[in-house]
Structures are given as structure tokens and as C-alpha cells.
Scaffold this motif. Structure first.
Motif, PDB file in Angstrom:
ATOM      1  N   ASP A  91       5.946  -3.842  -4.755  1.00 16.10           N
ATOM      2  CA  ASP A  91       5.906  -5.209  -5.262  1.00 16.10           C
ATOM      3  C   ASP A  91       4.490  -5.628  -5.649  1.00 16.10           C
ATOM      4  N   ARG A  92       3.502  -5.056  -4.977  1.00 18.20           N
ATOM      5  CA  ARG A  92       2.112  -5.430  -5.267  1.00 18.20           C
ATOM      6  C   ARG A  92       1.530  -4.682  -6.462  1.00 18.20           C
ATOM      7  N   PHE A  93       1.846  -3.392  -6.592  1.00 18.31           N
ATOM      8  CA  PHE A  93       1.166  -2.574  -7.593  1.00 18.31           C
ATOM      9  C   PHE A  93       2.064  -2.084  -8.719  1.00 18.31           C
ATOM     10  N   GLY A  94       3.372  -2.295  -8.642  1.00 23.67           N
ATOM     11  CA  GLY A  94       4.248  -1.964  -9.746  1.00 23.67           C
ATOM     12  C   GLY A  94       4.745  -0.531  -9.738  1.00 23.67           C
ATOM     13  N   SER A  95       5.636  -0.244 -10.669  1.00 24.14           N
ATOM     14  CA  SER A  95       6.391   1.011 -10.674  1.00 24.14           C
ATOM     15  C   SER A  95       5.544   2.220 -11.062  1.00 24.14           C
ATOM     16  N   LYS A  96       4.741   2.092 -12.094  1.00 27.31           N
ATOM     17  CA  LYS A  96       4.036   3.262 -12.623  1.00 27.31           C
ATOM     18  C   LYS A  96       3.088   3.858 -11.597  1.00 27.31           C
ATOM     19  N   LEU A  97       2.215   3.037 -11.031  1.00 26.04           N
ATOM     20  CA  LEU A  97       1.238   3.538 -10.071  1.00 26.04           C
ATOM     21  C   LEU A  97       1.914   3.990  -8.782  1.00 26.04           C
ATOM     22  N   THR A  98       2.887   3.214  -8.304  1.00 23.52           N
ATOM     23  CA  THR A  98       3.553   3.557  -7.046  1.00 23.52           C
ATOM     24  C   THR A  98       4.228   4.920  -7.128  1.00 23.52           C
ATOM     25  N   TYR A  99       4.984   5.156  -8.200  1.00 24.00           N
ATOM     26  CA  TYR A  99       5.714   6.418  -8.316  1.00 24.00           C
ATOM     27  C   TYR A  99       4.748   7.590  -8.503  1.00 24.00           C
ATOM     28  N   PHE A 100       3.691   7.381  -9.271  1.00 26.63           N
ATOM     29  CA  PHE A 100       2.711   8.445  -9.486  1.00 26.63           C
ATOM     30  C   PHE A 100       2.053   8.847  -8.170  1.00 26.63           C
ATOM     31  N   LEU A 101       1.592   7.867  -7.402  1.00 27.40           N
ATOM     32  CA  LEU A 101       0.950   8.190  -6.127  1.00 27.40           C
ATOM     33  C   LEU A 101       1.940   8.805  -5.148  1.00 27.40           C
ATOM     34  N   SER A 102       3.162   8.274  -5.113  1.00 29.61           N
ATOM     35  CA  SER A 102       4.174   8.802  -4.215  1.00 29.61           C
ATOM     36  C   SER A 102       4.449  10.272  -4.503  1.00 29.61           C
ATOM     37  N   MET A 103       4.718  10.590  -5.769  1.00 23.86           N
ATOM     38  CA  MET A 103       5.028  11.977  -6.119  1.00 23.86           C
ATOM     39  C   MET A 103       3.838  12.895  -5.907  1.00 23.86           C
ATOM     40  N   THR A 104       2.656  12.435  -6.231  1.00 23.68           N
ATOM     41  CA  THR A 104       1.465  13.273  -6.061  1.00 23.68           C
ATOM     42  C   THR A 104       1.252  13.631  -4.596  1.00 23.68           C
ATOM     43  N   PHE A 105       1.325  12.636  -3.719  1.00 26.62           N
ATOM     44  CA  PHE A 105       1.063  12.900  -2.300  1.00 26.62           C
ATOM     45  C   PHE A 105       2.197  13.665  -1.635  1.00 26.62           C
ATOM     46  N   TRP A 106       3.466  13.392  -2.023  1.00 26.45           N
ATOM     47  CA  TRP A 106       4.531  14.174  -1.382  1.00 26.45           C
ATOM     48  C   TRP A 106       4.477  15.619  -1.862  1.00 26.45           C
ATOM     49  N   SER A 107       4.064  15.854  -3.108  1.00 34.13           N
ATOM     50  CA  SER A 107       3.954  17.221  -3.611  1.00 34.13           C
ATOM     51  C   SER A 107       2.814  17.960  -2.920  1.00 34.13           C
ATOM     52  N   LEU A 108       1.709  17.257  -2.658  1.00 31.51           N
ATOM     53  CA  LEU A 108       0.603  17.877  -1.924  1.00 31.51           C
ATOM     54  C   LEU A 108       1.034  18.232  -0.505  1.00 31.51           C
ATOM     55  N   CYS A 109       1.819  17.358   0.126  1.00 30.77           N
ATOM     56  CA  CYS A 109       2.309  17.654   1.481  1.00 30.77           C
ATOM     57  C   CYS A 109       3.250  18.855   1.471  1.00 30.77           C
ATOM     58  N   ASP A 235       1.228  -7.611 -18.579  1.00 32.93           N
ATOM     59  CA  ASP A 235       0.954  -6.665 -17.502  1.00 32.93           C
ATOM     60  C   ASP A 235       2.064  -6.800 -16.473  1.00 32.93           C
ATOM     61  N   ALA A 236       3.129  -6.009 -16.621  1.00 36.20           N
ATOM     62  CA  ALA A 236       4.314  -6.155 -15.779  1.00 36.20           C
ATOM     63  C   ALA A 236       4.014  -5.847 -14.327  1.00 36.20           C
ATOM     64  N   ASP A 237       3.101  -4.910 -14.094  1.00 32.67           N
ATOM     65  CA  ASP A 237       2.813  -4.575 -12.708  1.00 32.67           C
ATOM     66  C   ASP A 237       2.161  -5.735 -11.979  1.00 32.67           C
ATOM     67  N   ALA A 238       1.291  -6.457 -12.649  1.00 31.34           N
ATOM     68  CA  ALA A 238       0.674  -7.622 -12.021  1.00 31.34           C
ATOM     69  C   ALA A 238       1.717  -8.696 -11.765  1.00 31.34           C
ATOM     70  N   ALA A 239       2.659  -8.814 -12.678  1.00 31.65           N
ATOM     71  CA  ALA A 239       3.689  -9.835 -12.531  1.00 31.65           C
ATOM     72  C   ALA A 239       4.663  -9.524 -11.415  1.00 31.65           C
ATOM     73  N   ALA A 240       4.644  -8.280 -10.943  1.00 32.68           N
ATOM     74  CA  ALA A 240       5.591  -7.905  -9.897  1.00 32.68           C
ATOM     75  C   ALA A 240       5.271  -8.560  -8.567  1.00 32.68           C
ATOM     76  N   ALA A 241       4.019  -8.981  -8.353  1.00 40.81           N
ATOM     77  CA  ALA A 241       3.656  -9.579  -7.075  1.00 40.81           C
ATOM     78  C   ALA A 241       4.286 -10.948  -6.921  1.00 40.81           C
ATOM     79  N   PRO A 242       4.790 -11.293  -5.735  1.00 39.68           N
ATOM     80  CA  PRO A 242       5.351 -12.616  -5.525  1.00 39.68           C
ATOM     81  C   PRO A 242       4.344 -13.695  -5.877  1.00 39.68           C
ATOM     82  N   ALA A 243       4.821 -14.725  -6.518  1.00 38.63           N
ATOM     83  CA  ALA A 243       3.915 -15.700  -7.100  1.00 38.63           C
ATOM     84  C   ALA A 243       3.355 -16.670  -6.076  1.00 38.63           C
TER      85      ALA A 243
END
Length: 453
Positions: A91-109, A235-243
Motif C-alpha cells: 500500500d505504501r510503495f505500489g505494485s511495481k517496486l513491491t513485486y520486483f523486490l519480492s521476486m528478487t529476494f525470494w529468488s536469492l533465498c 504516479d499510481a504508486d504514490a496514490a496507493a498510500a492511504p490518504a
């Protein structure tokens, strides 16, 4: 007709097939759906590859069966514990960054598990895998809610969910051959490496709808008419944060007071219990209860997973078809899930037949039905309050994946105490019935939750 923050049946039926306006509508949303489907397939391969490697790994590292069971379960502990934090991050950082970091770190693990020489390191990397994978499904749900009108969301959810089963059904034989040729460590290197590459692909190609170069205005209008494009800033990711003042922990309690969320959480726990039986105990059941040879297990085990893949797609397509024909969201969304959970309970019948072929048919029908019931994420998209889709999805996935902790342990206890899977199948069937009753009597109307200030 009521018009409010939730999508009304009329809104759901608006995008029926004709483009809004005169321009030919593009299909960029299907490119995004393909990214989700591949990402989900990699996700499940990463979390289950340890089971394929286990026979060789346990011998080399000197791990006994009890310790191996702990390693299997530790993923679920960290995965469940990270659901709500992962949703908050989304909700804070949006879909693109969240999924990229998630996949990168789970793949490293995953890749790192191929380097271990002791139980401590393997334990740590399994914990890390659970934490890293936690935001995946909340992100999937958010992307579908953003990119798809309500009338296509069940189809979209079914399409990416089928990746869970396709990967296990069709890539497991390849992974067994790879292990035979190059050893168990190669599995983690290959699967982890594929995930790292795909993380880069996601970062390059994922865009929010209004920023996607292949989405024309006709497609954007079509999505918006059906309740998508909920994030309206450039900037959809910024808009994802609760207002209003950010997230407060009491919001979780406020959400859980709504019967829609508590009901679907219980239903998803029930559906995941059937799934977890097949992911963990199914081969052992075939070997010990049905006395099948390993070669025959490899042949038969693929069939329920194929059936589940068909069930996922059928449930999503059927749900969206009902919605497009004017059926209320209550019926269109809940009917496939209720029918699936009721049919999944027939797994109990396997206790009362002798033929292995008939047993596989019963189990395939039950897993097909579990696939039909895997539409819960569609309901998350439909009921989550504006700006809280990530945390709502985190709560939902937290409850659903408690099955990853409870089901393997309960089944193991029953089998150890009785020396048979009879009671275990009764347990799985009973939980499925409870899930169906939850959707019938608890969930209530499928409508967006509105939290009072």
C-alpha cells in the motif's frame, strides 16, 4: 440504481464486449496478466523445490525426517507472519517496486539454498523465502483490481492462479531429471536464477494502466467503467498510500469486524487445506496407504494437478460469464467457490474404494473442485476499502496460509496416531464443508467495505 464507492452490478455489466467509444480497444491488460501468471508459477516452484530435492539433500546433510518436517513448515511460519507487513509495504510503495523486490529476494533465498552445508543456513534461507514471498499474492490482487474491470477479474485471478498448478504438474519431471544429472543443488540454482531474470523482466515491462505504452484510451475507459483504475494520479504508486494520516493497526480489527472479510478468510483457509494436502502429503499417501511404486506415483501424481489447473480456469471463466449475463456479484462470485468446496469434501470417498485408478479419479475431482474454489482473491479485489487493498489482501493471505502450518501438522499427527490416512482425509473433507458453510452463512453481500472515519 445505487452508485457508491463499491462497484454496482450495473457497473460490472457495463463493459460487456463493445469498446467504449469508437476506437479499437487494445489488450495491454493481458500482457500484464501474463506477467502475473509466470511470476506465480515461479513463486510456487521456489517454495516447493525443497520437496523434490529432499531425498538427496537429507542424505548429504544428514537430516532426519523430523528435522525435514520442520524445514518444510518454517516457510509457512515466516510467510504467514509477514502477510500484514507485506500488505502495508504494498500500500505504501505500489505494485511495481513491491513485486520486483519480492521476486528478487525470494529468488536469492532459493539460489542460496543450493550453497548450504548445514541445517542452520538452510533454516535461515527458508525463513527468508517465506518473508520475501509474502507480498506476492496481495500484489497480484492489487494489479488485477487496477487493470481489469470487475466482469473479468475472476478470469484474471484464475489465469494467474493456475500457475501454481502448471509449474508443479509439468516442471516437476524436468526437475527430477535435472537432479539426477547434476545433483540436488542444481535445482536451487536453476529455479532461483530463473526468478532473478524474471524480476528484471517485471521491472522493465510492468506499468500502471495510464503509463502503459500499449494501452489506448478505449481500453482505459473500458477498465475504468468496470471499476478498475482505482489509483487516479499519474504516479499510481504514490496514490496507493492511504490518504488520511497513514495506516493504523486498529484498522485491522475494524476490517475483521466486517463479515465479508472474516467469511472469505475462513473459506480460503478451508480451500488451502485441500491444496496443502496435495503439496505435502499426497505422494506419501500414494506410497504408504495405496502401496504404489514410485514410478507409478510419478505417473498418477500429475493427474490431480492437471485437474486442479482446469478447475481454476473453469471457476474463473464461469464466474465472469455469470456476471456478464447480469447475475448478481453475490451469486456469480460465491457459487463457484461454494460448489468447489462442497465437491472437494468428496475426497473422503477415497477411504472406501479399493481400485487405485478410482482413488486417483476421486482425488482429481477433489483437486479440480479446490481449483474452482480458488477465487477468493477476486473477492478481495471486490470488497477491499479504497487505499487498503494491500493490507486487506495481507489479512486474507495470513488467514489462508495458516493452513500451511495447521494442515501438515494435523495430518501428520493423525497418521502417526492411527497408522492410516483415513482420519486425515476425513479431516480435509470436513474442513472443506466448513469453508462452504462460511460462504453460505457468513460472507453475506459482496460489496466494498467502507470504514467510517
Amino acid at each position: 440504481m445505487q452508485h457508491s464507492t463499491q462497484t454496482s452490478p450495473a457497473d460490472a455489466a457495463t463493459p460487456k464486449g463493445a469498446a467504449v467509444g469508437t476506437a479499437v480497444r487494445t489488450k495491454a491488460r493481458y500482457q500484464i496478466l501474463a506477467l502475473l501468471a509466470v511470476g506465480t508459477m515461479i513463486n510456487y516452484l521456489d517454495r516447493t523445490v525443497l520437496g523434490i530435492a529432499a531425498p538427496q539433500l537429507t542424505k548429504e546433510l544428514g537430516i532426519n525426517a523430523a528435522l525435514m518436517g520442520l524445514l518444510f513448515s518454517v516457510f509457512s511460519w515466516s510467510y504467514v507472519a509477514s502477510q500484514i507487513p507485506g500488505g502495508l509495504f504494498l500500500d505504501r510503495f505500489g505494485s511495481k517496486l513491491t513485486y520486483f523486490l519480492s521476486m528478487t529476494f525470494w529468488s536469492l533465498c532459493t539460489l542460496a539454498q543450493g550453497t548450504v552445508h548445514g541445517i542452520g543456513a538452510l533454516f535461515a534461507f527458508r525463513l527468508g523465502l517465506g518473508v520475501s514471498e509474502a507480498p506476492c499474492f496481495p500484489t497480484n490482487s492489487r494489479v488485477v483490481a487496477t487493470w481489469f474491470p470487475q466482469s473479468e477479474r475472476a478470469m484474471a485471478t484464475g489465469t494467474y492462479t493456475v500457475g501454481e498448478y502448471i509449474g508443479l504438474a509439468f516442471f516437476s519431471p524436468f526437475l527430477f531429471m535435472l537432479m539426477g544429472a547434476f545433483g540436488w543443488r542444481s535445482l536451487f540454482y536453476v529455479v532461483g536464477g530463473v526468478g532473478l531474470v524474471f524480476g528484471v523482466i517485471w521491472w522493465i515491462f510492468y506499468r500502471e494502466p495510464r503509463d502503459h505504452p500499449s494501452a489506448n484510451q478505449a481500453e482505459l475507459d473500458y477498465i475504468e467503467a468496470g471499476g478498475g483504475l482505482t489509483h487516479r494520479k499519474k504516479d499510481a504508486d504514490a496514490a496507493a498510500a492511504p490518504a488520511k494520516g497513514g495506516f493504523e493497526w486498529r484498522t485491522i480489527g475494524r476490517l475483521l469486524k466486517h463479515r465479508q472479510l472474516t467469511g472469505i478468510c475462513l473459506g480460503q483457509f478451508a480451500g488451502n487445506s485441500t491444496l496443502l494436502f496435495f503439496l505435502t502429503w499426497f505422494p506419501t499417501y500414494l506410497a504408504t496407504e495405496r502401496h504404489m511404486a514410485w514410478l507409478k506415483i510419478g505417473f498418477f501424481a500429475i493427474m490431480p494437478f492437471i485437474a486442479a489447473s482446469v478447475g481454476v480456469m473453469f471457476g474463473g471463466i464461469f464466474s465472469d460469464w455469470l456476471l456478464r449475463r447480469g447475475t448478481s456479484p453475490n451469486v456469480a462470485r460465491k457459487l463457484p467457490i461454494i460448489a468447489g468446496l462442497l465437491l472437494a469434501s468428496t475426497i473422503i470417498l477415497a477411504n472406501y474404494v479399493e481400485s487405485n485408478v478410482v482413488v486417483i479419479v476421486i482425488l482429481s475431482v477433489a483437486f479440480f473442485a479446490q481449483g474452482m474454489a480458488a477465487l477468493g482473491w477476486t473477492l478481495v479485489s471486490d470488497i477491499a476499502p479504497d487505499g487498503l487493498l494491500g493490507v486487506t489482501g495481507g489479512i486474507f493471505n495470513f488467514a489462508a496460509n495458516l493452513a500451511g502450518i495447521v494442515t501438515p501438522l494435523v495430518v501428520g499427527f493423525i497418521v502417526a496416531a492411527t497408522g492410516s490416512f483415513v482420519g486425515a482425509l476425513v479431516f480435509i473433507g470436513a474442513i472443506a464443508l466448513i469453508g462452504a458453510l462460511s460462504y453460505i452463512f457468513i460472507v453475506g453481500d459482496i460489496k466494498r467495505i467502507v470504514l467510517a472515519d
